[in-house]
Design an enzyme around this catalytic site. Structure first.
Site, PDB file in Angstrom:
ATOM      1  N   GLU A  12       3.339   3.883   6.241  1.00  0.00           N
ATOM      2  CA  GLU A  12       2.191   3.088   6.168  1.00  0.00           C
ATOM      3  C   GLU A  12       1.356   4.052   5.386  1.00  0.00           C
ATOM      4  OE1 GLU A  12       0.218   0.444   6.271  1.00  0.00           O
ATOM      5  OE2 GLU A  12      -0.220   0.252   8.460  1.00  0.00           O
ATOM      6  N   ASP A  13       0.508   3.171   4.422  1.00  0.00           N
ATOM      7  CA  ASP A  13      -0.403   3.900   3.608  1.00  0.00           C
ATOM      8  C   ASP A  13      -1.761   4.579   4.485  1.00  0.00           C
ATOM      9  OD1 ASP A  13      -1.346   1.349   3.866  1.00  0.00           O
ATOM     10  OD2 ASP A  13      -2.432   1.148   2.222  1.00  0.00           O
ATOM     11  N   PHE A  32     -14.202   2.922   2.989  1.00  0.00           N
ATOM     12  CA  PHE A  32     -13.124   1.960   2.578  1.00  0.00           C
ATOM     13  C   PHE A  32     -12.411   2.752   1.225  1.00  0.00           C
ATOM     14  CE2 PHE A  32     -10.785  -1.083   0.218  1.00  0.00           C
ATOM     15  CZ  PHE A  32     -10.248  -1.849   1.342  1.00  0.00           C
ATOM     16  N   ASP A  38      -5.649   1.726   9.930  1.00  0.00           N
ATOM     17  CA  ASP A  38      -7.164   1.225  10.420  1.00  0.00           C
ATOM     18  C   ASP A  38      -7.475   0.847  11.740  1.00  0.00           C
ATOM     19  OD1 ASP A  38      -9.583   0.766   9.659  1.00  0.00           O
ATOM     20  OD2 ASP A  38      -9.168  -1.017   8.578  1.00  0.00           O
ATOM     21  N   LYS A  58      -7.468   6.542  10.211  1.00  0.00           N
ATOM     22  CA  LYS A  58      -9.165   6.543  10.366  1.00  0.00           C
ATOM     23  C   LYS A  58      -9.312   6.782  11.731  1.00  0.00           C
ATOM     24  CE  LYS A  58     -10.374   3.430   6.871  1.00  0.00           C
ATOM     25  NZ  LYS A  58     -11.026   2.231   6.210  1.00  0.00           N
ATOM     26  N   ASP A  67      -5.633  -0.225  -2.377  1.00  0.00           N
ATOM     27  CA  ASP A  67      -6.279  -1.316  -3.104  1.00  0.00           C
ATOM     28  C   ASP A  67      -7.764  -1.840  -2.661  1.00  0.00           C
ATOM     29  OD1 ASP A  67      -5.024  -2.990  -1.108  1.00  0.00           O
ATOM     30  OD2 ASP A  67      -5.640  -4.592  -2.413  1.00  0.00           O
ATOM     31  N   GLY A 117       0.548  -1.351  -0.108  1.00  0.00           N
ATOM     32  CA  GLY A 117      -0.120  -0.138   0.167  1.00  0.00           C
ATOM     33  C   GLY A 117       0.825   1.289   0.131  1.00  0.00           C
TER      34      GLY A 117
HETATM   35  P1  IMP Z   1      -4.671  -2.231  10.092  1.00  0.00           P
HETATM   36  O1  IMP Z   1      -3.882  -3.282  10.515  1.00  0.00           O
HETATM   37  O2  IMP Z   1      -6.197  -2.593  10.425  1.00  0.00           O
HETATM   38  O3  IMP Z   1      -4.407  -0.762  10.807  1.00  0.00           O
HETATM   39  O4  IMP Z   1      -4.886  -2.204   8.404  1.00  0.00           O
HETATM   40  C1  IMP Z   1      -3.556  -1.526   7.902  1.00  0.00           C
HETATM   41  C2  IMP Z   1      -3.811  -1.945   6.746  1.00  0.00           C
HETATM   42  O5  IMP Z   1      -4.887  -2.343   5.941  1.00  0.00           O
HETATM   43  C3  IMP Z   1      -3.111  -0.813   5.608  1.00  0.00           C
HETATM   44  O6  IMP Z   1      -1.679  -0.875   5.403  1.00  0.00           O
HETATM   45  C4  IMP Z   1      -3.950  -1.072   4.365  1.00  0.00           C
HETATM   46  O7  IMP Z   1      -3.146  -1.811   3.596  1.00  0.00           O
HETATM   47  C5  IMP Z   1      -5.084  -1.896   4.672  1.00  0.00           C
HETATM   48  N1  IMP Z   1      -6.404  -1.054   4.864  1.00  0.00           N
HETATM   49  C6  IMP Z   1      -6.952  -0.522   5.902  1.00  0.00           C
HETATM   50  N2  IMP Z   1      -7.852   0.327   5.490  1.00  0.00           N
HETATM   51  C7  IMP Z   1      -8.007   0.488   4.153  1.00  0.00           C
HETATM   52  C8  IMP Z   1      -8.725   1.234   3.324  1.00  0.00           C
HETATM   53  O8  IMP Z   1      -9.801   1.928   3.406  1.00  0.00           O
HETATM   54  N3  IMP Z   1      -8.589   0.997   1.950  1.00  0.00           N
HETATM   55  C9  IMP Z   1      -7.560   0.032   1.447  1.00  0.00           C
HETATM   56  N4  IMP Z   1      -6.454  -0.576   2.457  1.00  0.00           N
HETATM   57  C10 IMP Z   1      -6.800  -0.412   3.714  1.00  0.00           C
HETATM   58 MG    MG Z   2      -3.791  -3.368   1.430  1.00  0.00          MG
END
Ligand code: IMP
Ligand code: MG
Length: 194
Positions: free
Chosen positions: A120-121, A173, A124, A152, A180, A65
């Site tokens: 990090e992109d 999302f 979440d 977020k 992606d 990402g």
């Molecule tokens: P986390 O571990 O739940 O914080 O998720 C982190 C990863 O989930 C990010 O690096 C993204 O690759 C993916 N992700 C989380 N939210 C989104 C979204 O809204 N769109 C696309 N990818 C997401």
């Molecule tokens: Mg992803």
């Protein structure tokens, strides 16, 4: 469609956008290409000023990402640094985090004694960051900071808050600029919701 063309990137025609999305509907542009470019330059100059000139800085990008964000960011950082990547996976083909973070590629660069910037992109659930921070801390870096394009603000017990954050993200999302949905839309020059 026309608001994507204007807000997303002035050079993207409606046909261009159709070609890129295969005609699949996006909901709205959340962050335009111009907004992202401006903010990424600001973050890069904040990072440039944060470290001492002789600090050994290693940028660790979370694939996939962060690939566009990282490549834009590092080109505006005016100091010596190195780049490596980590591959972690938590989503599969869905739109909610599975909570099961797998480390698929471990950086070959040594971590000990270095100043790490995790790129990090989007933050979440925070599972990815929490898991990676703990794994990296055990390798005794001089410091670990998080640079995220989007946040977020729904993560509970985030062990590492972003020192540099691009934008607060809606709890929708999002796709584009590296993000992606089931591997689609990463190449869009703006961030949109679906
Ligand atoms: P986390 O571990 O739940 O914080 O998720 C982190 C990863 O989930 C990010 O690096 C993204 O690759 C993916 N992700 C989380 N939210 C989104 C979204 O809204 N769109 C696309 N990818 C997401
Ligand atoms: Mg992803």
């Amino acid at each position: 469609m026309s608001d994507y063309v204007q807000a997303g990137a002035p050079y993207l025609t409606e046909e261009g956008l159709l070609a890129r999305t295969g005609g699949r509907e996006l909901k709205r542009v959340v962050f335009s290409a111009q907004d992202i470019e401006r903010r990424v330059r600001e973050m890069a100059s904040e990072i440039t000023g944060y470290y001492a000139s002789d600090d050994d800085v290693l940028i660790l990008g979370l694939l996939k990402g962060s690939f566009i964000f990282l490549s834009d960011l590092v080109r505006h950082i005016d100091r010596p640094l190195h780049v490596d990547f980590i591959v972690a996976s938590s989503y599969g083909a869905g739109t909610t985090s599975s909570g099961d973070v797998k480390l698929l590629y471990d950086p070959t660069a040594p971590i000990e004694g270095r100043h790490i910037i995790l790129v990090e992109d989007i933050v979440d659930s925070g599972n990815t960051i929490n898991r990676l921070t703990r794994a990296l801390e055990s390798r005794l870096p001089a410091s670990i900071e998080l640079c995220a394009l989007l946040h977020k603000h729904i993560a509970q017990d985030l062990v590492l808050q972003p020192r540099w954050l691009g934008f607060d993200a809606p709890t929708e999302f999002l796709v584009g600029y590296g993000l992606d949905h089931a591997e689609d839309f990463r190449h869009l020059p703006f961030v949109a919701s679906i």
